[in-house]
Design a protein around this motif. Structure first.
Motif, PDB file in Angstrom:
ATOM      1  N   UNK A  33     -37.578   0.414 -41.827  1.00 45.37           N
ATOM      2  CA  UNK A  33     -36.153   0.102 -41.705  1.00 45.37           C
ATOM      3  C   UNK A  33     -35.434   0.369 -43.019  1.00 45.37           C
ATOM      4  N   UNK A  34     -36.015  -0.054 -44.134  1.00 46.84           N
ATOM      5  CA  UNK A  34     -35.374   0.151 -45.434  1.00 46.84           C
ATOM      6  C   UNK A  34     -35.296   1.630 -45.795  1.00 46.84           C
ATOM      7  N   UNK A  35     -36.350   2.381 -45.498  1.00 42.37           N
ATOM      8  CA  UNK A  35     -36.335   3.820 -45.761  1.00 42.37           C
ATOM      9  C   UNK A  35     -35.230   4.487 -44.952  1.00 42.37           C
ATOM     10  N   UNK A  36     -35.138   4.135 -43.681  1.00 36.03           N
ATOM     11  CA  UNK A  36     -34.119   4.722 -42.808  1.00 36.03           C
ATOM     12  C   UNK A  36     -32.718   4.337 -43.255  1.00 36.03           C
ATOM     13  N   UNK A  37     -32.544   3.091 -43.669  1.00 38.81           N
ATOM     14  CA  UNK A  37     -31.235   2.630 -44.132  1.00 38.81           C
ATOM     15  C   UNK A  37     -30.802   3.388 -45.380  1.00 38.81           C
TER      16      UNK A  37
END
Length: 288
Positions: A33-37
């Protein structure tokens, strides 16, 4: 140059770039999720800049288009998160291979979107790709993390197939950069509620890798993909893009020291062969 031929060339180059994205699931020490964000923030800024530099307006033509952009963005949000999660649970090669069940899904779904009939060559190409993917996936148990990664990858494939088909049917009248600018904006807004503190506490190297991922490996190639879908059928894109796990596996061997077996090599050859055939067939259909 003929638009179809130009789209095919740019598509092959784009697939090489996208093949490298999987490496960042291991290189960047953050959750999916953090990578995608982080990826969406940087990509959105870059894509908006591209739209402005090319002199196009940012607004869409109708209220319906805004709804389509929202749907596409939601599909891309789920696709990107599951894409990175699949590789984090398993490996880069296994995760990317699981994702690339989407060409088979696309071939089966496209007649419902484009009102065309399936032909035996489509099914044969899909079968070859499926066999190649089957060879690449190692034998695992259902309680294994690799199995979970494969399952998540297949979910990501379904989301991606629907996104590509909806984009071509309802959103292909926008430029690639314009279309992806809205989709990455939706991703940013959606994931702003789910990102963790680890993203904001990351070191400098992590931010550098996120910048590379968001620009050279996201904004640029995804703009090219959306543009190529204006001249190529979604089936053509899907099967040509099957070279992505092949390139991803090669880069994983060199950079991450992953060790593929003979099944991986044979499966890669089968996938690339199907992609080459589909490229040739697309040119033949357009009289080139």
């Amino acid at each position: 140059m003929d638009p179809v031929k130009k789209s095919l060339i740019s598509l092959h180059f784009t697939v090489v770039l996208l093949g490298a994205t999987g490496l960042f699931s291991k290189i960047i020490p953050l959750s999916a999720i953090d990578i995608t964000f982080g990826r969406s923030i940087i990509a959105c800024i870059m894509l908006v800049a591209i739209v402005k530099i090319t002199g196009r307006r940012l607004s869409l033509y109708s209220a319906k288009d805004y709804m389509v952009a929202l749907v596409l963005g939601l599909l891309m949000t789920a696709h990107w998160v599951t894409y990175f999660a699949a590789m984090q649970y398993s490996s880069v090669s296994v995760g990317m291979i699981a994702l690339f069940t989407f060409p088979v899904i696309t071939v089966l779904l496209e007649p419902f979107f484009e009102k065309i009939r399936l032909v035996w060559q489509d099914l044969l190409s899909a079968l070859i790709v499926l066999c190649g993917i089957g060879l690449l996936i190692p034998e695992v148990s259902l309680s294994n993390d690799t199995t979970l990664g494969i399952m998540i990858g297949v979910v990501s494939a379904i989301l991606y197939a629907f996104r590509n088909l909806i984009h071509r049917k309802h959103f292909s009248h926008y430029s690639g950069a314009h279309a992806m600018a809205y989709q990455t904006l939706v991703i940013f807004v959606c994931l702003s509620f789910f990102s963790s503190d680890q993203l904001y506490e990351a070191d400098q190297h992590t931010y550098i890798w996120l910048f590379v991922l968001g620009t050279a490996l996201t904004a640029f190639p995804h703009a090219l993909i959306a543009a190529s879908l204006r001249h190529l059928r979604a089936k053509t894109f899907s099967l040509v893009a099957c070279m992505q796990p092949f390139w991803g596996t090669i880069m994983a061997i060199i950079i991450l020291n992953e060790q593929p077996n003979w099944q991986t090599l044979l499966g890669g050859i089968m996938i690339v062969s199907a992609a080459i055939y589909e490229t040739y067939n697309a040119q033949k259909l357009h009289g080139k």
